[in-house]
Design a protein around this motif. Structure first.
Motif, PDB file in Angstrom:
ATOM      1  N   ASP A  16       0.786  -1.245   0.000  1.00 22.13           N
ATOM      2  CA  ASP A  16       0.000   0.000   0.000  1.00 22.13           C
ATOM      3  C   ASP A  16       0.813   1.287   0.000  1.00 22.13           C
ATOM      4  O   ASP A  16       0.235   2.357   0.150  1.00 22.13           O
ATOM      5  CB  ASP A  16      -0.956   0.063   1.212  1.00 22.13           C
ATOM      6  N   GLY A  18       2.215   2.415  -2.505  1.00 24.68           N
ATOM      7  CA  GLY A  18       1.944   3.077  -3.783  1.00 24.68           C
ATOM      8  C   GLY A  18       2.740   2.593  -4.983  1.00 24.68           C
ATOM      9  O   GLY A  18       2.811   3.293  -5.987  1.00 24.68           O
ATOM     10  N   LYS A  19       3.292   1.379  -4.879  1.00 14.93           N
ATOM     11  CA  LYS A  19       4.048   0.820  -6.005  1.00 14.93           C
ATOM     12  C   LYS A  19       3.260   0.775  -7.295  1.00 14.93           C
ATOM     13  O   LYS A  19       3.704   1.266  -8.317  1.00 14.93           O
ATOM     14  CB  LYS A  19       4.371  -0.652  -5.723  1.00 14.93           C
ATOM     15  N   SER A  20       2.087   0.132  -7.227  1.00 16.36           N
ATOM     16  CA  SER A  20       1.345  -0.082  -8.465  1.00 16.36           C
ATOM     17  C   SER A  20       0.892   1.247  -9.051  1.00 16.36           C
ATOM     18  O   SER A  20       0.901   1.422 -10.267  1.00 16.36           O
ATOM     19  CB  SER A  20       0.147  -0.991  -8.225  1.00 16.36           C
ATOM     20  N   THR A  21       0.512   2.187  -8.196  1.00 17.73           N
ATOM     21  CA  THR A  21       0.095   3.505  -8.686  1.00 17.73           C
ATOM     22  C   THR A  21       1.274   4.205  -9.350  1.00 17.73           C
ATOM     23  O   THR A  21       1.148   4.795 -10.424  1.00 17.73           O
ATOM     24  CB  THR A  21      -0.433   4.369  -7.511  1.00 17.73           C
ATOM     25  N   GLN A  41      -4.384   0.780 -11.849  1.00 18.36           N
ATOM     26  CA  GLN A  41      -3.360  -0.223 -11.640  1.00 18.36           C
ATOM     27  C   GLN A  41      -3.276  -1.252 -12.758  1.00 18.36           C
ATOM     28  O   GLN A  41      -3.703  -2.376 -12.657  1.00 18.36           O
ATOM     29  CB  GLN A  41      -3.531  -0.852 -10.283  1.00 18.36           C
ATOM     30  N   GLY A  53      -6.784  -5.134  -3.888  1.00 21.02           N
ATOM     31  CA  GLY A  53      -5.843  -4.020  -3.951  1.00 21.02           C
ATOM     32  C   GLY A  53      -4.415  -4.449  -3.660  1.00 21.02           C
ATOM     33  O   GLY A  53      -3.611  -3.676  -3.158  1.00 21.02           O
ATOM     34  N   ILE A  54      -4.097  -5.706  -3.936  1.00 20.04           N
ATOM     35  CA  ILE A  54      -2.732  -6.166  -3.696  1.00 20.04           C
ATOM     36  C   ILE A  54      -2.179  -6.762  -4.983  1.00 20.04           C
ATOM     37  O   ILE A  54      -2.931  -7.174  -5.847  1.00 20.04           O
ATOM     38  CB  ILE A  54      -2.666  -7.243  -2.601  1.00 20.04           C
ATOM     39  N   THR A  55      -0.883  -6.795  -5.072  1.00 19.83           N
ATOM     40  CA  THR A  55      -0.248  -7.410  -6.222  1.00 19.83           C
ATOM     41  C   THR A  55       0.169  -8.819  -5.836  1.00 19.83           C
ATOM     42  O   THR A  55       0.775  -9.013  -4.789  1.00 19.83           O
ATOM     43  CB  THR A  55       0.997  -6.598  -6.618  1.00 19.83           C
ATOM     44  N   LYS A 144       3.638   9.737  -1.723  1.00 17.81           N
ATOM     45  CA  LYS A 144       2.437  10.246  -1.036  1.00 17.81           C
ATOM     46  C   LYS A 144       2.747  11.515  -0.256  1.00 17.81           C
ATOM     47  O   LYS A 144       2.234  11.710   0.854  1.00 17.81           O
ATOM     48  CB  LYS A 144       1.838   9.191  -0.091  1.00 17.81           C
ATOM     49  N   ASP A 146       1.704  14.284  -0.853  1.00 18.46           N
ATOM     50  CA  ASP A 146       0.534  15.161  -0.841  1.00 18.46           C
ATOM     51  C   ASP A 146      -0.301  15.003   0.424  1.00 18.46           C
ATOM     52  O   ASP A 146      -1.148  15.828   0.736  1.00 18.46           O
ATOM     53  CB  ASP A 146      -0.348  14.843  -2.056  1.00 18.46           C
ATOM     54  N   ALA A 175       2.380   9.957  -6.342  1.00 15.97           N
ATOM     55  CA  ALA A 175       1.872   9.234  -7.521  1.00 15.97           C
ATOM     56  C   ALA A 175       0.439   9.663  -7.792  1.00 15.97           C
ATOM     57  O   ALA A 175      -0.089   9.444  -8.869  1.00 15.97           O
ATOM     58  CB  ALA A 175       1.954   7.730  -7.280  1.00 15.97           C
TER      59      ALA A 175
HETATM   60  P1  GTP Z   1       0.427  -3.681  -3.257  1.00 22.47           P
HETATM   61  O1  GTP Z   1       0.253  -3.899  -4.719  1.00 22.47           O
HETATM   62  O2  GTP Z   1      -0.682  -4.302  -2.479  1.00 22.47           O
HETATM   63  O3  GTP Z   1       1.732  -4.068  -2.736  1.00 22.47           O
HETATM   64  O4  GTP Z   1       0.222  -2.097  -2.994  1.00 22.47           O
HETATM   65  P2  GTP Z   1       0.963  -0.940  -3.706  1.00 22.47           P
HETATM   66  O5  GTP Z   1       2.196  -0.604  -2.958  1.00 22.47           O
HETATM   67  O6  GTP Z   1       1.068  -1.247  -5.149  1.00 22.47           O
HETATM   68  O7  GTP Z   1      -0.005   0.278  -3.486  1.00 22.47           O
HETATM   69  P3  GTP Z   1      -1.029   0.916  -4.496  1.00 22.47           P
HETATM   70  O8  GTP Z   1      -0.355   1.509  -5.667  1.00 22.47           O
HETATM   71  O9  GTP Z   1      -2.100  -0.083  -4.744  1.00 22.47           O
HETATM   72  O10 GTP Z   1      -1.558   2.128  -3.621  1.00 22.47           O
HETATM   73  C1  GTP Z   1      -2.194   1.950  -2.377  1.00 22.47           C
HETATM   74  C2  GTP Z   1      -3.153   3.097  -2.117  1.00 22.47           C
HETATM   75  O11 GTP Z   1      -2.438   4.328  -1.967  1.00 22.47           O
HETATM   76  C3  GTP Z   1      -4.141   3.333  -3.248  1.00 22.47           C
HETATM   77  O12 GTP Z   1      -5.391   3.627  -2.686  1.00 22.47           O
HETATM   78  C4  GTP Z   1      -3.572   4.531  -3.995  1.00 22.47           C
HETATM   79  O13 GTP Z   1      -4.578   5.278  -4.620  1.00 22.47           O
HETATM   80  C5  GTP Z   1      -2.924   5.307  -2.863  1.00 22.47           C
HETATM   81  N1  GTP Z   1      -1.782   6.126  -3.329  1.00 22.47           N
HETATM   82  C6  GTP Z   1      -0.763   5.752  -4.138  1.00 22.47           C
HETATM   83  N2  GTP Z   1       0.101   6.770  -4.324  1.00 22.47           N
HETATM   84  C7  GTP Z   1      -0.388   7.827  -3.632  1.00 22.47           C
HETATM   85  C8  GTP Z   1       0.058   9.168  -3.421  1.00 22.47           C
HETATM   86  O14 GTP Z   1       1.084   9.634  -3.914  1.00 22.47           O
HETATM   87  N3  GTP Z   1      -0.700   9.957  -2.599  1.00 22.47           N
HETATM   88  C9  GTP Z   1      -1.837   9.513  -2.021  1.00 22.47           C
HETATM   89  N4  GTP Z   1      -2.501  10.349  -1.234  1.00 22.47           N
HETATM   90  N5  GTP Z   1      -2.287   8.262  -2.194  1.00 22.47           N
HETATM   91  C10 GTP Z   1      -1.590   7.431  -2.986  1.00 22.47           C
END
Ligand code: GTP
Length: 612
Positions: A16, A18-21, A41, A53-55, A144, A146, A175
């Motif tokens: 979570d 924010g990798k995938s984003t 994603q 919401g996980i990879t 993140k 922001d 992201a």
């Molecule tokens: P896994 O795939 O489960 O390992 O998660 P991840 O690390 O890929 O995280 P993902 O990209 O799914 O983001 C997790 C949450 O954080 C999502 O709800 C995104 O919308 C949010 N998110 C990602 N980047 C940002 C950011 O820069 N700012 C904010 N406020 N939220 C973000």
């Protein structure tokens, strides 16, 4: 693209962060996918990944990007040069760290993404060390920024004190809003070295992953370490000694994009005539047939930590379930399947017993079976691989409690259980409850320190059995969701283990047997019996539920006889309503599993999984 113009990198992070984003934004930035393509994603392809919401599976995408790198131009001009960037997305959850190390084997660098408010978490630590040990260039990205609670300076200090990463090397991004993203690809190109390898040498490719495609057959993901691969080539695999024709070759863009050739340092896909993914051994070396090469160092094989048997929920369709499991394991080589024969409703049946990397991995597999293949399943209580020594001196690994004779106490002379080394990071105020939880779970504290003034870092040795069932949920709930947790498998330790049987009207239920520590057996027996009493409806006859160790009964409950009258609530004589209720009752019965003569609702099995 010569190797100097290629960069292979990964994004690693705690769940979570924010990798995938971030991966999506980079794909947009390079025009690989369109902005706002409607599917968040992009690289998370599986339905279960989108829902949770996980990879789960690492995905790869090739991007093209023009950049003016000093000295990279071949003709001395000052124009931006095209670069080929291979982004390998990785899962963040502990169960899938096997996927992470596999992805890293094809990379020279990694973006280490850390949430600007949450800071370093358990999988940040685990993933950092995986990358560090693979000698990758690590680019810290504080994401993140922001968020109102973002505190990038505090995170910079954490990264410095824990990993010796320089504050000046940290990129700050969002992201979500796009802030700071323009610095990411330049950092990738400037800081990460191009892939090494002999362009003119003999072909050596590392087999990274494989999956089954209905139209194309087995598709292998590969990294070309040395030499060059062309469509039409003949290649061999070191592990299996088999030779194949290369039918198709190209990039994962992320959709398969034919190129007809893969050069040194490139990552892409190869289609050969392989019939099953079982032929594609992950970590194997592929080379041109009739050449002699030194095999590449593979990577650590996945170790199965949790085992459970799978039954069809409606009690009949074993064949459909077998078929679905076979198809799904074709695409998920990290699940092991062994057939075993079990008594089931008075007849013998082959049952699939599956090994998983962890509990989440198991859950995801179950969910995929149901969603992608429409099968309904009941799984047995998950177990871990124990070792038992018998009085004749023989030692056996037992993954399945049913395989252990119930009177084992007389014959077993010693037993061992697998342990894990767990990393837990929590806000300091939760230290007390976490220590209590770990000692309840028979944990041994190995380290206890502070990352900064607000966060504590603890290392524990814990029996694997104690964490596979509901540990993570409990840890999350006692820390208001703030704890982060990661583990790696460790050695076996001696433990006084017994088999706990559940008997219904005197008949032991194979699927409900567990192996537990003697100290906990009584309490667990009581809990299991209480749970079952709650979830089994009264039936036409009396049901006696017992928990027993060998011949010693440790808990007992009785459900008295009575037929549940579903019509009791029906006043008056509305016949359609009556019929509807009777239909519903029939429907309900379908989801029952019958053991001996006792009907057990599926829910009872699910509830049993939560007893630890
Ligand atoms: P896994 O795939 O489960 O390992 O998660 P991840 O690390 O890929 O995280 P993902 O990209 O799914 O983001 C997790 C949450 O954080 C999502 O709800 C995104 O919308 C949010 N998110 C990602 N980047 C940002 C950011 O820069 N700012 C904010 N406020 N939220 C973000």
């Amino acid at each position: 693209y010569p190797p100097e113009r290629i960069r292979n990198f990964s994004i690693i992070a705690h769940v979570d962060h924010g990798k995938s984003t971030l991966a999506d934004r980079l794909l947009e930035l390079t025009g690989t996918i369109k902005r706002g393509h409607g599917q968040p994603q992009y690289l998370d392809k599986l339905q279960v990944e989108r829902e949770r919401g996980i990879t789960v599976k690492a995905q790869t995408a090739t991007m093209f990007h023009k950049y003016n790198l000093q000295g990279s131009s071949l003709d001395g001009s000052n124009e931006p040069q095209p670069f080929l960037l291979n982004l390998i997305d990785t899962p963040g959850h502990v169960d899938f760290s096997y996927e992470v190390s596999r992805s890293l084997a094809a990379c020279q660098g990694a973006l280490l993404v850390v949430d600007a408010a949450q800071g370093v978490q358990a999988q940040t630590v685990a993933n950092f060390y995986l990358a560090f040990e693979s000698n990758l260039t690590i680019i810290p990205v504080i994401n993140k920024i922001d968020q109102p609670t973002a505190d990038p300076d505090r995170i910079k200090d954490q990264l410095k004190s824990m990993f010796d990463l320089e504050p000046s090397d940290c990129l700050l991004t969002s992201a979500k809003t796009g802030q700071g993203l323009e610095h990411v690809l330049p950092a990738v190109i400037e800081r990460i070295p191009p892939p090494p390898g002999e362009g003119s040498g003999l072909l050596r490719m590392l087999l990274l992953d494989s999956y089954y495609d209905e139209y194309k057959g087995v598709i292998c993901h590969v990294a070309v370490v040395d030499g060059m691969l062309r469509k039409g080539d003949k290649i061999s695999a070191v592990a299996t000694g088999q030779t194949y024709d290369v039918l198709d070759v190209g990039f994962m863009h992320p959709e398969l994009t034919q190129t007809g050739v893969l050069l040194t340092g490139q990552v892409g896909y190869v289609v050969t005539g392989m019939r099953s993914t079982k032929e594609a051994r992950i970590g194997d070396t592929l080379f041109h047939a009739k050449t002699i090469v030194k095999p590449l160092p593979g990577f650590k094989a996945a170790r199965h930590m949790v085992f459970s048997g799978l039954f069809p929920a409606d009690g009949s369709d074993f064949e459909a379930l077998n078929h679905a499991i076979e198809r799904l394991t074709c695409n998920d080589a990290s699940v092991s399947v062994t057939k075993e024969i079990r008594s089931y409703i008075f007849q013998w049946q082959f049952v699939d017993r599956c090994g998983f990397l962890g509990l989440l991995h198991m859950d995801v597999f179950h969910q995929r079976l149901e969603q992608e293949y429409g099968t309904h399943i009941i799984s047995t209580v998950p177990t871990v691989p124990y070792i038992f020594e018998y009085s004749d001196g023989s030692k056996v690994e037992v993954q399945n409690p049913a395989a252990l004779p119930s009177n084992s106490k007389q014959r077993v002379t010693a037993s061992w259980e697998p342990t894990v080394l767990a990393t837990i990071i929590i806000p300091s105020e939760y230290v007390g409850p976490v220590i209590t939880l770990c000692s309840e779970r028979r944990g041994q504290q190995l380290e206890y320190s502070f990352i900064d003034s607000q966060r504590a870092f603890m290392k524990y040795r814990l029996p694997l059995r104690e964490i596979v069932v509901d540990f993570y949920n409990e840890l999350k709930s006692i820390t208001s969701g703030y704890a982060s947790f990661d583990y790696e498998d460790s050695e076996y330790q001696q433990a006084d283990l017994v088999k706990l049987d559940i008997l219904l009207n005197g008949q032991a239920v194979d699927a409900m047997a567990t192996i537990v520590h003697n100290l906990k057996a009584q309490r667990m027996g009581r809990e299991l019996v209480d749970k079952l009493k709650k979830f089994i409806d009264r039936q036409m006859f009396e049901i006696i539920i017992q928990a027993a160790i060998g011949s010693k009964v440790v808990a007992r409950e009785t459900i008295s006889a009575m037929r549940k009258n579903v019509l009791a609530k029906c006043y008056g004589g509305d016949i359609t309503r009556k019929r509807k209720l009777l239909e519903k009752q029939k429907e309900g019965k379908k989801r029952m599993k019958r053991v001996g003569s006792v009907d057990i609702p599926q829910e009872a099995f699910h509830q049993l999984l939560k007893v630890s």
